[in-house]
Structures are given as structure tokens and as C-alpha cells.
Design a protein around this motif. Structure first.
Motif, short mmCIF file in Angstrom:
data_model
loop_
_atom_site.label_atom_id
_atom_site.label_comp_id
_atom_site.label_asym_id
_atom_site.label_seq_id
_atom_site.Cartn_x
_atom_site.Cartn_y
_atom_site.Cartn_z
N ALA A 1 0.85 -1.19 0.00
CA ALA A 1 0.00 0.00 0.00
C ALA A 1 0.89 1.23 0.00
CB ALA A 1 -0.90 -0.01 1.23
N SER A 2 0.81 1.98 -1.07
CA SER A 2 1.61 3.20 -1.12
C SER A 2 0.67 4.38 -1.28
CB SER A 2 2.62 3.16 -2.27
OG SER A 2 1.97 3.26 -3.50
N PRO A 3 0.60 5.20 -0.25
CA PRO A 3 -0.29 6.35 -0.35
C PRO A 3 0.22 7.31 -1.42
CG PRO A 3 1.09 6.52 1.60
CD PRO A 3 1.35 5.17 0.97
N THR A 4 -0.69 7.84 -2.17
CA THR A 4 -0.29 8.82 -3.18
C THR A 4 -0.33 10.20 -2.54
OG1 THR A 4 -2.57 8.93 -3.96
CG2 THR A 4 -1.08 7.45 -5.14
N VAL A 5 0.84 10.75 -2.38
CA VAL A 5 0.98 12.06 -1.77
C VAL A 5 1.55 13.00 -2.81
CG1 VAL A 5 2.11 13.37 0.06
CG2 VAL A 5 1.35 11.05 0.50
N ASP A 6 0.88 14.09 -3.01
CA ASP A 6 1.36 15.09 -3.95
C ASP A 6 2.52 15.84 -3.29
OD1 ASP A 6 1.79 17.10 -5.75
OD2 ASP A 6 -0.23 17.96 -5.60
N PRO A 7 3.72 15.75 -3.86
CA PRO A 7 4.87 16.42 -3.23
C PRO A 7 4.74 17.95 -3.24
CG PRO A 7 5.48 15.52 -5.36
CD PRO A 7 4.09 15.06 -5.07
N MET A 8 3.85 18.47 -4.04
CA MET A 8 3.67 19.92 -4.10
C MET A 8 2.56 20.39 -3.15
SD MET A 8 6.06 20.82 -6.01
CE MET A 8 5.72 22.55 -6.20
N GLU A 9 1.91 19.46 -2.48
CA GLU A 9 0.86 19.83 -1.54
C GLU A 9 1.47 20.44 -0.29
OE1 GLU A 9 -2.42 17.46 1.06
OE2 GLU A 9 -2.22 16.89 -1.04
N GLU A 10 0.86 21.49 0.18
CA GLU A 10 1.35 22.17 1.37
C GLU A 10 1.22 21.27 2.59
OE1 GLU A 10 0.51 26.21 3.96
OE2 GLU A 10 -0.65 25.81 2.18
N ASP A 11 2.26 21.25 3.40
CA ASP A 11 2.25 20.49 4.64
C ASP A 11 1.67 21.39 5.72
OD1 ASP A 11 2.71 18.97 6.89
OD2 ASP A 11 4.84 18.67 6.51
N GLY A 12 0.48 21.07 6.18
CA GLY A 12 -0.19 21.89 7.19
C GLY A 12 -0.06 21.32 8.59
N SER A 13 0.85 20.37 8.77
CA SER A 13 1.02 19.79 10.10
C SER A 13 1.55 20.83 11.08
CB SER A 13 1.98 18.61 10.04
OG SER A 13 3.29 19.07 9.74
N ALA A 14 1.39 20.55 12.35
CA ALA A 14 1.88 21.47 13.39
C ALA A 14 3.37 21.70 13.26
CB ALA A 14 1.53 20.92 14.77
N ALA A 15 4.13 20.63 13.01
CA ALA A 15 5.58 20.78 12.90
C ALA A 15 5.95 21.71 11.75
CB ALA A 15 6.24 19.42 12.73
#
Length: 171
Positions: free
Chosen positions: A51-65
Motif C-alpha cells: 500500500a503506497s499512499p499517493t501524496v502530492d509532493p507539491m501539496e502544502e504540509d499543514g502539520s503542526a511541525a
């Protein structure tokens, strides 16, 4: 010319710090813990498709860190801009350009971490209520803006991230 290099070094360093911190956004709670159901045989693991999640590398990381890393970078810009101006290493125009960049960063904060939502909303409301002047610094160094900063810092700490400003000079 040296003071322009100082200003560019401060901005570049802050942006690099922000990028470095945002790329380290996975927190310890996202690490899977082994359970008895995860102890499958080697044959079952080979037969199961990965299972490999498809993550857009250009998507903004909105995590707390990531967001708190951005706030750290913006705090670093403000600290070094103020210090540079007070030491005469930056002209007023250079200082104002750095503070405008700081404001731009705060105006574009967003988070997927609900622990930061209220603090970011508070910052955005402050910025909306205090538009940047036609001339002069885009942010006033006032008790109200300091409260916004403390509110963001507290929200980051509650989300498990620290906000740190790095001084280019001094001790």
C-alpha cells in the motif's frame, strides 16, 4: 553592499530553516506500533500488495511541525531584521522589506492541525484589522502583535512543536 548581503543571508537562512523544519513534519505519534495482528508470516507479507499512499509532493504540509517551523522562520526574520537595523547593518528600506516578507508569511499561514486553528485565525484577524501602511514597516512592534506571537507560540507548544528564532549575531 554588505548590509544587503546580510539581509539576503537572513532571508535565505530563514527560508532554508522553514523548509528543513517542514520536511521534518512527521511526529512520533504517526509511527505505527506493532500489534499481534501485524505479526504476519513472511508468505502473507509477500502476497499482499504494498500500500503506497499517493501524496502530492507539491501539496502544502499543514502539520503542526511544518507550520511551527514556518513561524520559527518568520520569527528569525523579524529578530535579525530588528537587530540588523539597530546595529546599522540594515537600512530602513532593507528592514521594511524584511518585515514585509514576515507579514506576507503570516498572512499565508494555514494548518491542518486543529490545535493551531484558533491561534492562526487570531493572527489573521489582527493582520486584517491592522493593514500594512503605504510606507514604513508592514508590522508594528506593539504589545498587541507580541500577544499574537505569544498565542502562536503557545499553540505550537500545545501541538508538540517549539518556535525558535535564531539570531545571526550576538550571544
Amino acid at each position: 553592499m554588505a548590509s544587503l548581503r546580510l539581509a539576503l543571508t537572513v532571508v535565505a537562512g530563514a527560508l532554508l530553516a522553514s523548509l528543513a523544519l517542514s520536511s521534518c513534519s512527521a511526529d512520533a505519534s504517526s509511527t505505527p506500533t506493532p500489534t499481534s495482528s501485524s505479526a504476519r508470516s513472511a508468505d502473507a507479507a509477500v502476497d499482499a500488495p504494498a500500500a503506497s499512499p499517493t501524496v502530492d509532493p507539491m501539496e502544502e504540509d499543514g502539520s503542526a511541525a511544518a507550520v511551527c517551523g514556518q513561524i520559527s522562520a518568520l520569527s528569525t526574520i523579524a529578530l535579525n531584521a530588528s537587530d540588523g537595523r539597530s546595529r546599522g547593518a540594515l537600512t530602513d528600506a532593507q528592514y521594511e522589506a524584511l518585515i514585509a516578507a514576515e507579514r506576507f508569511g503570516y498572512e499565508h499561514l494555514s494548518s491542518s492541525d486543529e490545535r493551531l486553528d484558533n491561534a492562526i485565525d487570531y493572527a489573521l484577524e489582527y493582520l486584517d484589522a491592522h493593514p500594512a501602511p503605504a510606507s514604513g514597516p508592514a508590522l508594528e512592534d506593539s504589545p498587541e502583535w507580541e500577544l499574537v506571537g505569544r498565542t502562536l507560540n503557545t499553540a505550537c507548544q500545545q501541538a508538540g512543536s517549539n518556535v525558535v528564532a535564531t539570531a545571526q549575531s550576538g550571544g
